[in-house]
Write a protein that holds these residues in place. Structure first.
Motif, PDB file in Angstrom:
ATOM      1  N   ASP A  41       0.788  -1.253   0.079  1.00  0.00           N
ATOM      2  CA  ASP A  41       0.076   0.173   0.046  1.00  0.00           C
ATOM      3  C   ASP A  41       0.904   1.251  -0.052  1.00  0.00           C
ATOM      4  N   GLY A  42       2.145   1.071  -0.129  1.00  0.00           N
ATOM      5  CA  GLY A  42       3.072   2.289  -0.005  1.00  0.00           C
ATOM      6  C   GLY A  42       2.880   3.247  -0.994  1.00  0.00           C
ATOM      7  N   PRO A  43       2.860   2.880  -2.480  1.00  0.00           N
ATOM      8  CA  PRO A  43       2.567   3.852  -3.313  1.00  0.00           C
ATOM      9  C   PRO A  43       1.118   4.860  -3.028  1.00  0.00           C
ATOM     10  N   GLU A  44       0.192   3.956  -2.720  1.00  0.00           N
ATOM     11  CA  GLU A  44      -1.319   4.660  -2.640  1.00  0.00           C
ATOM     12  C   GLU A  44      -1.036   5.369  -1.254  1.00  0.00           C
ATOM     13  N   LYS A  45      -0.623   5.264  -0.397  1.00  0.00           N
ATOM     14  CA  LYS A  45      -0.373   5.978   0.997  1.00  0.00           C
ATOM     15  C   LYS A  45       0.334   7.201   0.703  1.00  0.00           C
ATOM     16  N   SER A  46       1.403   7.055   0.054  1.00  0.00           N
ATOM     17  CA  SER A  46       2.448   8.071  -0.172  1.00  0.00           C
ATOM     18  C   SER A  46       1.707   9.098  -1.024  1.00  0.00           C
ATOM     19  N   ARG A  47       1.141   8.489  -2.080  1.00  0.00           N
ATOM     20  CA  ARG A  47       0.256   9.567  -3.240  1.00  0.00           C
ATOM     21  C   ARG A  47      -0.768  10.422  -2.296  1.00  0.00           C
ATOM     22  N   ALA A  48      -1.378   9.718  -1.313  1.00  0.00           N
ATOM     23  CA  ALA A  48      -2.460  10.394  -0.571  1.00  0.00           C
ATOM     24  C   ALA A  48      -2.022  11.501   0.329  1.00  0.00           C
ATOM     25  N   VAL A  49      -0.518  11.135   1.197  1.00  0.00           N
ATOM     26  CA  VAL A  49       0.048  12.035   1.921  1.00  0.00           C
ATOM     27  C   VAL A  49       0.414  13.210   1.051  1.00  0.00           C
ATOM     28  N   VAL A  50       1.153  13.145  -0.045  1.00  0.00           N
ATOM     29  CA  VAL A  50       1.502  14.130  -0.933  1.00  0.00           C
ATOM     30  C   VAL A  50       0.258  14.911  -1.323  1.00  0.00           C
ATOM     31  N   GLN A  51      -0.870  14.281  -1.787  1.00  0.00           N
ATOM     32  CA  GLN A  51      -2.090  15.021  -2.278  1.00  0.00           C
ATOM     33  C   GLN A  51      -2.649  15.906  -1.340  1.00  0.00           C
ATOM     34  N   GLY A  52      -2.607  15.409   0.110  1.00  0.00           N
ATOM     35  CA  GLY A  52      -3.012  16.187   1.298  1.00  0.00           C
ATOM     36  C   GLY A  52      -2.183  17.401   1.281  1.00  0.00           C
ATOM     37  N   TYR A  53      -0.764  17.199   0.904  1.00  0.00           N
ATOM     38  CA  TYR A  53       0.052  18.440   1.122  1.00  0.00           C
ATOM     39  C   TYR A  53      -0.368  19.508   0.040  1.00  0.00           C
ATOM     40  N   LEU A  54      -0.299  18.905  -1.168  1.00  0.00           N
ATOM     41  CA  LEU A  54      -0.720  19.766  -2.227  1.00  0.00           C
ATOM     42  C   LEU A  54      -1.819  20.402  -1.875  1.00  0.00           C
ATOM     43  N   ASP A  55      -3.119  19.772  -1.431  1.00  0.00           N
ATOM     44  CA  ASP A  55      -4.228  20.476  -1.343  1.00  0.00           C
ATOM     45  C   ASP A  55      -4.200  21.526  -0.041  1.00  0.00           C
ATOM     46  N   ALA A  56      -3.341  21.318   0.843  1.00  0.00           N
ATOM     47  CA  ALA A  56      -3.280  22.288   1.690  1.00  0.00           C
ATOM     48  C   ALA A  56      -2.472  23.478   1.315  1.00  0.00           C
ATOM     49  N   MET A  57      -1.421  23.483   0.323  1.00  0.00           N
ATOM     50  CA  MET A  57      -0.822  24.452  -0.393  1.00  0.00           C
ATOM     51  C   MET A  57      -1.926  25.157  -1.089  1.00  0.00           C
ATOM     52  N   MET A  58      -2.559  24.709  -1.954  1.00  0.00           N
ATOM     53  CA  MET A  58      -3.643  25.351  -2.586  1.00  0.00           C
ATOM     54  C   MET A  58      -4.552  25.894  -1.667  1.00  0.00           C
ATOM     55  N   SER A  59      -4.922  25.571  -0.681  1.00  0.00           N
ATOM     56  CA  SER A  59      -5.948  26.288   0.255  1.00  0.00           C
ATOM     57  C   SER A  59      -5.433  27.292   1.236  1.00  0.00           C
ATOM     58  N   LYS A  60      -3.933  27.243   1.362  1.00  0.00           N
ATOM     59  CA  LYS A  60      -3.087  28.037   2.205  1.00  0.00           C
ATOM     60  C   LYS A  60      -3.514  27.589   3.652  1.00  0.00           C
ATOM     61  N   ASP A  61      -3.672  26.177   3.921  1.00  0.00           N
ATOM     62  CA  ASP A  61      -3.999  25.761   5.350  1.00  0.00           C
ATOM     63  C   ASP A  61      -2.502  25.200   5.664  1.00  0.00           C
ATOM     64  N   VAL A  62      -2.009  26.071   6.476  1.00  0.00           N
ATOM     65  CA  VAL A  62      -0.703  25.712   7.042  1.00  0.00           C
ATOM     66  C   VAL A  62      -0.518  24.455   7.939  1.00  0.00           C
ATOM     67  N   ALA A  63      -1.675  24.436   8.683  1.00  0.00           N
ATOM     68  CA  ALA A  63      -1.842  23.257   9.695  1.00  0.00           C
ATOM     69  C   ALA A  63      -2.109  21.854   9.255  1.00  0.00           C
ATOM     70  N   ALA A  64      -2.570  22.050   7.880  1.00  0.00           N
ATOM     71  CA  ALA A  64      -2.955  20.870   7.157  1.00  0.00           C
ATOM     72  C   ALA A  64      -1.671  20.203   6.471  1.00  0.00           C
ATOM     73  N   GLY A  65      -1.202  21.045   5.956  1.00  0.00           N
ATOM     74  CA  GLY A  65       0.253  20.855   5.451  1.00  0.00           C
ATOM     75  C   GLY A  65       1.236  20.496   6.427  1.00  0.00           C
ATOM     76  N   ARG A  66       1.217  20.964   7.493  1.00  0.00           N
ATOM     77  CA  ARG A  66       2.331  20.555   8.561  1.00  0.00           C
ATOM     78  C   ARG A  66       2.029  18.905   8.814  1.00  0.00           C
ATOM     79  N   VAL A  67       0.906  18.628   9.173  1.00  0.00           N
ATOM     80  CA  VAL A  67       0.409  17.325   9.545  1.00  0.00           C
ATOM     81  C   VAL A  67       0.735  16.173   8.604  1.00  0.00           C
ATOM     82  N   GLN A  68       1.155  16.723   7.544  1.00  0.00           N
ATOM     83  CA  GLN A  68       1.697  15.743   6.442  1.00  0.00           C
ATOM     84  C   GLN A  68       3.319  15.297   6.365  1.00  0.00           C
ATOM     85  N   LEU A  69       3.769  16.048   7.221  1.00  0.00           N
ATOM     86  CA  LEU A  69       5.237  16.217   7.497  1.00  0.00           C
ATOM     87  C   LEU A  69       5.778  15.151   8.369  1.00  0.00           C
ATOM     88  N   CYS A  70       7.043  14.680   8.385  1.00  0.00           N
ATOM     89  CA  CYS A  70       7.432  13.699   9.355  1.00  0.00           C
ATOM     90  C   CYS A  70       8.133  14.563  10.357  1.00  0.00           C
TER      91      CYS A  70
END
Length: 164
Positions: A41-70
Motif C-alpha cells: 500500500d506504500g505507493p497509494e499511501k504516499s500519493r495520499a500524503v502528498v495530495q494532502g500537502y498539495l491540497d493544503a498548499m492550494m487552500s493555504k492551510d498551514v496546519a493541514a500541510g504540517r500534519v503531512q510532514l515527518c
C-alpha cells in the motif's frame, strides 16, 4: 585491565541492541523482508500524503500541510512555511497541483509533482517538486521536499535538505 573489559562488555551490549532500536523506528529489517521493502500500500499511501500537502498548499492551510510532514521536518517547516520562499507564502497562490509519478528509492517513495504558481505580480509559473515519503511509526509522512522531479536532474532527494 578490568576497566577495558567492562567498556568492551558495555559496547557489545549497545551494539547488540542497536538493531532493535532501528526496527522500532521502521529502519531495521524486521519481518517485512528487509529495510528497503516497501509495503504493497506504500505507493497509494504516499500519493495520499502528498495530495494532502498539495491540497493544503492550494487552500493555504498551514496546519493541514504540517500534519503531512515527518516530525523531524516540522520545526523547519514552522520557520519557513509562510516566509518569502515558503510553500505557504502570501504572495504565492498554487492554482494547480498534479502528482506525476511515484517511484521507490531505497526503502522510501519519491513522489513527483507539477504545480502552477501565480506570483504576486500576476505571472503564472510552472514548477516541479519532488517529495520523499517514508513510513514512520505514526504512518506515512513527507521526509523531504526538493525542487525537481524523478526525471529532472537536480538536488538528490536523499540529500537531507529541508525545503518546506
Amino acid at each position: 585491565m578490568e576497566v577495558p573489559r567492562r567498556r568492551a562488555a558495555v559496547l557489545a551490549v549497545v551494539l547488540a541492541m542497536l538493531p532493535l532500536g532501528l526496527t522500532a523506528c521502521g529502519l531495521g529489517g524486521g519481518d517485512d523482508g528487509g529495510p528497503n521493502k516497501i509495503p504493497d500500500d506504500g505507493p497509494e499511501k504516499s500519493r495520499a500524503v502528498v495530495q494532502g500537502y498539495l491540497d493544503a498548499m492550494m487552500s493555504k492551510d498551514v496546519a493541514a500541510g504540517r500534519v503531512q510532514l515527518c516530525v523531524p521536518m516540522q520545526a523547519a517547516f514552522d520557520q519557513a512555511a509562510t516566509g518569502p520562499n515558503g510553500d505557504f507564502a502570501d504572495h504565492f497562490k498554487v492554482t494547480e497541483a498534479t502528482i506525476t509519478d511515484v517511484r521507490p528509492n531505497a526503502g522510501q517513495l519519491e513522489v513527483s509533482t507539477s504545480i502552477s504558481v501565480l506570483a504576486g505580480n500576476g505571472k503564472a509559473t510552472a514548477a516541479q517538486l519532488l517529495f520523499t515519503v517514508t513510513k514512520a511509526e505514526a504512518g506515512w509522512c513527507i521526509a523531504n521536499e526538493t525542487v525537481g522531479g524523478a526525471d529532472t536532474p537536480g538536488p538528490s532527494p536523499s540529500g537531507g535538505g529541508v525545503t518546506p
